[in-house]
Structure formats: C-alpha cells, structure tokens
Motif scaffolding. Structure first.
Motif, PDB file in Angstrom:
ATOM      1  N   PRO A   3       0.813  -1.223   0.000  1.00  0.00           N
ATOM      2  CA  PRO A   3       0.000   0.000   0.000  1.00  0.00           C
ATOM      3  C   PRO A   3       0.848   1.277   0.000  1.00  0.00           C
ATOM      4  O   PRO A   3       1.922   1.323   0.587  1.00  0.00           O
ATOM      5  N   GLY A   4       0.338   2.281  -0.666  1.00  0.00           N
ATOM      6  CA  GLY A   4       0.938   3.607  -0.663  1.00  0.00           C
ATOM      7  C   GLY A   4      -0.144   4.637  -0.389  1.00  0.00           C
ATOM      8  O   GLY A   4      -1.262   4.524  -0.900  1.00  0.00           O
ATOM      9  N   THR A   5       0.166   5.644   0.427  1.00  0.00           N
ATOM     10  CA  THR A   5      -0.843   6.618   0.831  1.00  0.00           C
ATOM     11  C   THR A   5      -0.410   8.035   0.496  1.00  0.00           C
ATOM     12  O   THR A   5       0.726   8.423   0.761  1.00  0.00           O
ATOM     13  N   LEU A   6      -1.328   8.772  -0.092  1.00  0.00           N
ATOM     14  CA  LEU A   6      -1.184  10.210  -0.324  1.00  0.00           C
ATOM     15  C   LEU A   6      -2.467  10.869   0.157  1.00  0.00           C
ATOM     16  O   LEU A   6      -3.536  10.256   0.148  1.00  0.00           O
ATOM     17  N   GLY A   7      -2.367  12.125   0.541  1.00  0.00           N
ATOM     18  CA  GLY A   7      -3.548  12.814   1.053  1.00  0.00           C
ATOM     19  C   GLY A   7      -3.907  14.040   0.245  1.00  0.00           C
ATOM     20  O   GLY A   7      -3.082  14.603  -0.482  1.00  0.00           O
TER      21      GLY A   7
END
Length: 163
Positions: free
Chosen positions: A78-82
């Motif tokens: 998983p990779g997260t950006l906001g």
C-alpha cells in the motif's frame, strides 16, 4: 367614399399606435417600486437579478493538491497520499460524501462541516496495486459549494512489479 374610409383608418391606426407605445418623453415606470419581477431586492441598490449576496455568503471548496499521482507503486504494497480540503469561502462548507472510481484506491471518508478560513481537513487516499500497469480515475468530493459540486480530483496510479 373610398378615400375618406382609407384616411379614417390611417388616422385611427396612428392614434392607436401613439397611445400604445411610450416615447422618450413619457415617464415609464423605471423605479424599483413597480413590480419588475427581476428577482432583485427592490431596495434601490444594484439589481443584478439576484438577492444581496453580501449578507449570506457562499462556501467555496479548495483541494490541494488538485490532482493525485501515485508513481511507481509496488504490487501488493500500500501507498498513501492525502488531499487537503479547505473552505476559502465566507460561509460554512458541508462535505457530504466522497466517491472514487478506482477499485485499487481506498480512502477515509469525511462527512462534516469546514468553517470559512478554518483548518483544512486531510483525506488520505491509499492505493494497493494488484496488477502492473497505469490506471486513471477520479476522486469526487460532494459538498454544498454552489459552483464546484462535486469537486473532481484526477487520480493517476502507476503500478510496477512486485517489490
């Protein structure tokens, strides 16, 4: 007899026209007290066809970044950006829902109010790639912003090989 009838008809038509059409010298109802039904407030101020917006105000959604690009994501990791959602208007912004068109992207849902010039609300978007390739989609944020509902954030995901 024929000419007298023609002259009478012509004079009668001219009289009707003169009575029915006002001229520049006539005082045509030009004040706001007469039922002009233009949607204005008839207070003698500017009549732009709407209500006086200065008292009511409007919410105005702003999202940063305006697009999200998940570059080089590993399959299965998983990779997260906001995105930061803020209200740059002068009335309460109500965020009611969000929708994402990419199945590989999940997000924390936010529903609530953001005051004018208040602290932005961060919504995290998490991608989990299951196959190689590039995917495009959108993240829609629904609110009471009269001009941008929904606010659309383009999404780009580039899924690489297993890391």
């Amino acid at each position: 007899m024929r000419s007298w009838l023609g002259i009478t008809m012509l004079l009668l038509a001219g009289a009707i026209f003169a009575l029915g059409c006002p001229t520049e010298d006539d005082d045509v109802a030009d004040d706001d007290s007469v039922g002009d039904d233009d949607g204005g407030d008839d207070d003698g101020g500017d009549d732009d066809g709407g209500d006086d917006d200065s008292a009511a105000g409007k919410p105005d959604i702003n999202v940063h970044p305006p697009q999200v690009n998940f570059q080089n994501q590993c399959i299965g990791k998983p990779g997260t950006l906001g995105v930061n959602v803020e209200n740059v208007g002068d009335s309460q912004l109500h965020v009611s829902d969000q929708l994402c068109t990419l199945k590989a992207v999940t997000f924390q849902e936010f529903q609530g109010n953001i005051p004018p010039s208040g602290t932005p609300v961060k919504i995290d978007l998490t991608v989990t790639c299951t196959e190689e390739g590039e995917q495009e989609g959108v993240f829609r944020i629904f609110s009471n912003d009269p001009d941008e509902n929904p606010f659309v954030v383009p999404l780009l995901v580039n899924c690489g090989k297993t890391c």
